[in-house]
Write an enzyme that holds these catalytic residues in place. Structure first.
Site, PDB file in Angstrom:
ATOM      1  N   GLY A 148       2.135  16.353  -6.810  1.00 41.60           N
ATOM      2  CA  GLY A 148       2.806  17.581  -6.418  1.00 41.60           C
ATOM      3  C   GLY A 148       2.997  17.598  -4.916  1.00 41.60           C
ATOM      4  CG  HIS A 149       4.576  14.709  -2.879  1.00 39.71           C
ATOM      5  ND1 HIS A 149       5.112  13.479  -2.608  1.00 39.71           N
ATOM      6  CD2 HIS A 149       3.307  14.478  -3.300  1.00 39.71           C
ATOM      7  CE1 HIS A 149       4.212  12.538  -2.860  1.00 39.71           C
ATOM      8  NE2 HIS A 149       3.120  13.136  -3.288  1.00 39.71           N
TER       9      HIS A 149
ATOM     10  CE  LYS B 184       0.531  11.765  -1.173  1.00 38.78           C
ATOM     11  NZ  LYS B 184      -0.694  12.590  -1.257  1.00 38.78           N
TER      12      LYS B 184
ATOM     13  CD  GLN C 175      -1.064  10.350  -8.177  1.00 38.68           C
ATOM     14  OE1 GLN C 175      -0.715   9.189  -8.143  1.00 38.68           O
ATOM     15  NE2 GLN C 175      -0.337  11.255  -8.787  1.00 38.68           N
TER      16      GLN C 175
END
Length: 428
Positions: free
Chosen positions: A40-41, A16, A223
């Site tokens: 965690g992106h 994402k 998520q």
């Protein structure tokens, strides 16, 4: 003018952050609407890797406002480190980032309770990231929480102490765990001083007035759909609404303001932690997917479980979210598989179905697969959809046919520029 939504359609880790960064220049605001530092992106550009846990993924684009919404829970220690890391890259974070007064704080004792509770579950543990997310949302719904706006009001320390003492009473239910509460508290209060100059805002008014002024907003989820507290693989889920419905409660905007819902799916499936996973692979193909795809959690570092794409699961997520556009990531990872498989339907109690059972773990599920021909060619440098190998195009088109949703973007590598536009993107 409208709110577009980007969210994950699997168990998270769909890519994402990269897609938000890629589309960010079409928008005036990028807003996180739920979750916390368990997310965690990952963004990769200029030969550097950045992992954002709380800050929206539009922060590296100039002249765009990034807002942490009311549905997000904040650990000031983690946020402070994030801010410092991004500022090192020359980004003026304190000018581009704002935080809703209604966003809740994660206290050190939330993390203590999370750790003690997970240890108490033994083999039944759900795979918590131990970031204190669950206990924080429990206090939020229990009307005991501490919010970002409280930091600027009288009596903050007293409110903190009252909540901490409640947590310590609850902690007596569990066996003791290794946790330096005094040290964690010192770091927590020190970090509050570091972040308190980030503007605190009534985000619901800011965003609704922006819409009236013909501004565009992108809501960024954390998520994935299958970790939603209502519609995910309960109890192996997160503590917030990861679906489109979470946008309205997390940002304070009406459902009628939502236009495009951009759902992101990997070309295969992964999952971190415990919980059901119908198409999981336990053979050399699963290990190969993990190695080629670098499938290790951006937040925890844990290896991700890997499996083939699950169409019943994907169609379920599309239905729940009202997805209008698909983004397919990591198509390049399948370049070394010939053939590879796609899960088309389930057999449960001898009956074929494409419906997802409400409790995946309670069912003995046999997945029926379709074999797909591979393409045995590196596609990481391809810029146009028509230049992809025929079998790669066939796979994307199969997903479109089986879901009834067109793919606007196909990602063929981790880099910012490794994005293939297939259909018209959201309007700027």
């Amino acid at each position: 003018m409208s709110v577009d939504v980007i969210l994950g359609l699997q168990w998270g880790d769909e890519g994402k952050g990269k897609i938000v960064d890629s589309l960010a220049t079409n928008y005036d605001f990028i807003c996180r609407f739920q979750g916390g530092p368990n997310a965690g992106h990952t963004l990769i550009f200029d030969n550097k890797k950045y992992v954002l846990h709380t800050i929206p993924s539009g922060i590296f684009r100039e002249n765009i406002k990034n807002i942490i919404g009311a549905g997000v829970v904040i650990d000031p220690v983690i946020l402070g480190k994030e801010i410092a890391n991004v500022e090192q890259e020359g980004v003026q974070v304190r000018k581009q980032l704002q935080i809703s007064n209604r966003a809740h704080f994660i206290l050190p004792t939330h993390r203590l309770l999370d750790k003690a509770s997970e240890a108490d579950k033994g083999k039944a543990k759900i795979g918590s990231t131990l970031k204190g997310i669950g206990p924080t949302y429990m206090d939020k719904t229990g009307r005991n929480g501490l919010r970002y706006g409280d930091l600027f009001a009288p009596g903050f320390r007293e409110k903190y102490t009252k909540l901490k003492e409640k947590h310590l009473r609850l902690y007596k239910m569990y066996d003791e765990v290794d946790f330096d509460l005094k040290g964690e508290e010192d770091r927590w209060f020190e970090s509050l001083e570091n972040i308190k100059d980030i503007p605190h805002i009534d985000a619901e008014y800011i965003l609704n007035r922006a819409l009236k002024d013909q501004k565009d907003i992108l809501a960024e989820g954390a998520q994935g759909t299958m970790l939603d507290i209502e519609y995910g693989t309960y109890p192996f889920v997160t503590s917030s609404n990861t679906t489109t419905s979470g946008v309205c409660s997390g940002l304070g905007i009406a459902p009628s303001q939502i236009k495009e819902v951009i759902g992101i799916t990997k070309a295969y499936c992964t999952r971190v932690g415990s919980g059901p996973f119908p198409t999981e692979l336990f053979d050399e193909n699963g290990q190969k997917l993990q190695e080629i795809g670098h499938e290790f959690g951006a937040t925890t570092g844990r290896s991700r479980r890997c499996g083939w794409l699950d169409l019943p699961q994907l169609n379920y997520s599309i239905m729940i979210n009202g997805v209008t556009q698909l983004v397919i990531t990591k198509l390049d990872v399948l370049s070394e598989f010939d053939p590879f498989m796609v899960g088309e339907e389930y057999i449960i109690d001898g009956q074929k179905t494409t419906d997802l059972p409400y409790d995946l773990e309670a069912q003995d599920i046999e997945v029926q697969y379709r074999a797909m021909e591979g393409w045995n060619k590196d596609i990481t440098g391809v810029k146009k959809f028509e230049d992809l190998p025929e079998n790669a195009r066939n796979y994307v088109e199969l997903i479109e046919e089986q879901t009834g949703v067109k793919a606007s973007i196909v990602s063929n590598g981790p880099g910012r520029d490794q994005v293939i536009q297939k259909e018209a993107l959201v309007e700027s």
